[in-house]
Motif scaffolding. Structure first.
Motif, mmCIF file in Angstrom:
data_model
loop_
_atom_site.group_PDB
_atom_site.id
_atom_site.type_symbol
_atom_site.label_atom_id
_atom_site.label_comp_id
_atom_site.label_asym_id
_atom_site.label_seq_id
_atom_site.Cartn_x
_atom_site.Cartn_y
_atom_site.Cartn_z
ATOM 1 N N ASP A 132 41.732 38.624 50.962
ATOM 2 C CA ASP A 132 40.511 37.722 51.266
ATOM 3 C C ASP A 132 39.311 38.260 50.543
ATOM 4 O O ASP A 132 38.369 37.683 49.870
ATOM 5 C CB ASP A 132 40.006 37.486 52.627
ATOM 6 C CG ASP A 132 41.423 36.693 53.486
ATOM 7 O OD1 ASP A 132 42.045 36.016 52.713
ATOM 8 O OD2 ASP A 132 41.394 36.774 54.417
ATOM 9 N N ARG A 133 39.189 39.578 50.525
ATOM 10 C CA ARG A 133 37.826 40.282 50.147
ATOM 11 C C ARG A 133 37.874 40.047 48.556
ATOM 12 O O ARG A 133 37.050 39.902 47.874
ATOM 13 C CB ARG A 133 37.816 41.558 50.385
ATOM 14 C CG ARG A 133 36.759 42.266 50.007
ATOM 15 C CD ARG A 133 36.522 43.715 50.399
ATOM 16 N NE ARG A 133 37.975 44.732 50.108
ATOM 17 C CZ ARG A 133 38.613 45.246 50.926
ATOM 18 N NH1 ARG A 133 38.437 45.317 52.047
ATOM 19 N NH2 ARG A 133 39.431 45.988 50.254
ATOM 20 N N ASN A 134 39.240 40.339 47.898
ATOM 21 C CA ASN A 134 39.258 40.345 46.506
ATOM 22 C C ASN A 134 39.245 38.683 45.990
ATOM 23 O O ASN A 134 38.635 38.612 44.870
ATOM 24 C CB ASN A 134 40.599 40.857 46.220
ATOM 25 C CG ASN A 134 40.942 42.425 46.250
ATOM 26 O OD1 ASN A 134 39.692 42.912 46.735
ATOM 27 N ND2 ASN A 134 42.207 42.807 46.366
ATOM 28 N N TYR A 135 39.725 38.007 46.591
ATOM 29 C CA TYR A 135 39.436 36.572 46.426
ATOM 30 C C TYR A 135 38.176 36.216 46.269
ATOM 31 O O TYR A 135 37.425 35.468 45.491
ATOM 32 C CB TYR A 135 40.591 35.457 47.393
ATOM 33 C CG TYR A 135 40.164 34.149 46.858
ATOM 34 C CD1 TYR A 135 40.923 33.599 45.813
ATOM 35 C CD2 TYR A 135 39.475 33.366 47.688
ATOM 36 C CE1 TYR A 135 40.729 32.198 45.360
ATOM 37 C CE2 TYR A 135 39.123 31.892 47.433
ATOM 38 C CZ TYR A 135 39.666 31.366 46.363
ATOM 39 O OH TYR A 135 39.570 30.101 45.849
ATOM 40 N N GLY A 136 37.182 36.623 47.457
ATOM 41 C CA GLY A 136 35.648 35.930 47.443
ATOM 42 C C GLY A 136 35.179 36.872 46.552
ATOM 43 O O GLY A 136 34.259 36.199 45.767
ATOM 44 N N ARG A 137 35.488 37.888 46.074
ATOM 45 C CA ARG A 137 34.606 38.726 45.004
ATOM 46 C C ARG A 137 35.113 37.989 43.524
ATOM 47 O O ARG A 137 34.077 37.608 42.707
ATOM 48 C CB ARG A 137 35.099 40.013 44.932
ATOM 49 C CG ARG A 137 34.629 40.989 43.809
ATOM 50 C CD ARG A 137 35.010 42.437 43.574
ATOM 51 N NE ARG A 137 34.536 43.024 45.027
ATOM 52 C CZ ARG A 137 35.523 43.858 45.537
ATOM 53 N NH1 ARG A 137 36.716 43.995 45.239
ATOM 54 N NH2 ARG A 137 35.328 44.357 46.633
ATOM 55 N N LYS A 138 36.142 37.494 43.495
ATOM 56 C CA LYS A 138 36.721 36.750 42.297
ATOM 57 C C LYS A 138 35.949 35.420 42.078
ATOM 58 O O LYS A 138 35.328 35.063 41.018
ATOM 59 C CB LYS A 138 38.256 36.486 42.190
ATOM 60 C CG LYS A 138 38.691 35.800 41.002
ATOM 61 C CD LYS A 138 40.111 35.575 41.098
ATOM 62 C CE LYS A 138 40.519 34.455 40.050
ATOM 63 N NZ LYS A 138 42.137 34.241 40.457
ATOM 64 N N MET A 139 35.942 34.669 43.273
ATOM 65 C CA MET A 139 34.989 33.573 43.355
ATOM 66 C C MET A 139 33.777 33.630 43.065
ATOM 67 O O MET A 139 32.804 32.826 42.359
ATOM 68 C CB MET A 139 35.141 32.717 44.759
ATOM 69 C CG MET A 139 36.806 32.385 44.933
ATOM 70 S SD MET A 139 37.310 31.323 43.362
ATOM 71 C CE MET A 139 36.450 29.891 43.517
ATOM 72 N N ARG A 140 32.944 34.656 43.775
ATOM 73 C CA ARG A 140 31.493 34.865 43.471
ATOM 74 C C ARG A 140 31.170 35.274 42.053
ATOM 75 O O ARG A 140 30.351 34.817 41.442
ATOM 76 C CB ARG A 140 30.928 36.061 44.422
ATOM 77 C CG ARG A 140 30.824 35.818 45.774
ATOM 78 C CD ARG A 140 30.149 36.815 46.493
ATOM 79 N NE ARG A 140 30.819 37.968 46.436
ATOM 80 C CZ ARG A 140 31.798 38.299 47.256
ATOM 81 N NH1 ARG A 140 32.287 37.511 48.303
ATOM 82 N NH2 ARG A 140 32.523 39.584 47.187
ATOM 83 N N LYS A 141 32.062 36.207 41.211
ATOM 84 C CA LYS A 141 31.830 36.364 39.806
ATOM 85 C C LYS A 141 32.105 34.938 39.090
ATOM 86 O O LYS A 141 31.388 34.829 38.057
ATOM 87 C CB LYS A 141 33.018 37.152 39.377
ATOM 88 C CG LYS A 141 32.735 38.942 40.010
ATOM 89 C CD LYS A 141 33.698 39.745 39.401
ATOM 90 C CE LYS A 141 33.288 41.133 39.497
ATOM 91 N NZ LYS A 141 34.513 41.978 39.097
ATOM 92 N N GLN A 142 33.066 34.218 39.269
ATOM 93 C CA GLN A 142 33.370 32.957 38.783
ATOM 94 C C GLN A 142 32.009 32.071 38.856
ATOM 95 O O GLN A 142 31.533 31.470 37.988
ATOM 96 C CB GLN A 142 34.415 32.306 39.260
ATOM 97 C CG GLN A 142 34.787 30.988 38.484
ATOM 98 C CD GLN A 142 36.321 30.352 38.974
ATOM 99 O OE1 GLN A 142 36.872 30.920 39.863
ATOM 100 N NE2 GLN A 142 36.339 29.097 38.611
ATOM 101 N N GLU A 143 31.737 31.955 40.086
ATOM 102 C CA GLU A 143 30.374 31.010 40.284
ATOM 103 C C GLU A 143 29.084 31.522 39.642
ATOM 104 O O GLU A 143 28.369 30.835 39.016
ATOM 105 C CB GLU A 143 29.948 30.948 41.931
ATOM 106 C CG GLU A 143 31.110 30.219 42.485
ATOM 107 C CD GLU A 143 30.941 30.210 44.076
ATOM 108 O OE1 GLU A 143 29.845 31.124 44.489
ATOM 109 O OE2 GLU A 143 31.587 29.497 44.863
ATOM 110 N N ALA A 144 29.021 33.043 39.493
ATOM 111 C CA ALA A 144 27.927 33.334 38.899
ATOM 112 C C ALA A 144 28.073 33.114 37.405
ATOM 113 O O ALA A 144 27.072 32.856 36.501
ATOM 114 C CB ALA A 144 27.854 35.005 38.953
ATOM 115 N N ALA A 145 29.130 33.228 36.767
ATOM 116 C CA ALA A 145 29.526 33.003 35.198
ATOM 117 C C ALA A 145 28.823 31.466 35.164
ATOM 118 O O ALA A 145 28.603 31.043 34.097
ATOM 119 C CB ALA A 145 30.770 33.251 35.122
ATOM 120 N N GLU A 146 29.624 30.477 35.844
ATOM 121 C CA GLU A 146 29.207 29.204 35.716
ATOM 122 C C GLU A 146 27.758 28.963 36.045
ATOM 123 O O GLU A 146 27.336 27.891 35.321
ATOM 124 C CB GLU A 146 30.048 28.321 36.757
ATOM 125 C CG GLU A 146 31.525 28.219 36.649
ATOM 126 C CD GLU A 146 32.211 27.555 37.920
ATOM 127 O OE1 GLU A 146 31.680 27.461 38.738
ATOM 128 O OE2 GLU A 146 33.455 27.487 37.802
#
Length: 88
Positions: free
Chosen positions: A50-64
């Motif tokens: 869950d922590r890794n998925y959240g980190r991945k999504m935050r990075k993706q949202e920041a890039a978007e």
């Protein structure tokens, strides 16, 4: 000289106590212990997942967000350029 080496070799197990047996035991059990570590290193708990998925999504949202900001900036720049071209 040869007798002293043989005497030393004969006394070595007595001097070392149980160190040789302990070392042999450690060498024999090392592959089993190492396998346990590898399995532990390769498995992921639900919390870690869950922590890794959240980190991945935050990075993706920041890039978007950065991409959207860049596109808005380009659109404003193009609009200003179009206004200047119309004025001439």
């Amino acid at each position: 000289m040869r007798k002293s080496v043989l005497m030393f070799a004969a006394c070595l197990p007595l001097l070392s106590g149980g160190c040789i047996a302990k070392t042999a035991f450690d060498v024999v059990t090392l592959p089993v212990k190492a396998t346990g570590q590898v399995i532990d290193w390769t498995t992921t708990s639900q919390e870690e997942s869950d922590r890794n998925y959240g980190r991945k999504m935050r990075k993706q949202e920041a890039a978007e967000g950065r991409e959207m900001k860049r596109r808005d900036k380009e659109a404003k720049r193009a609009a200003r350029q179009a206004e200047r071209d119309d004025d001439y």
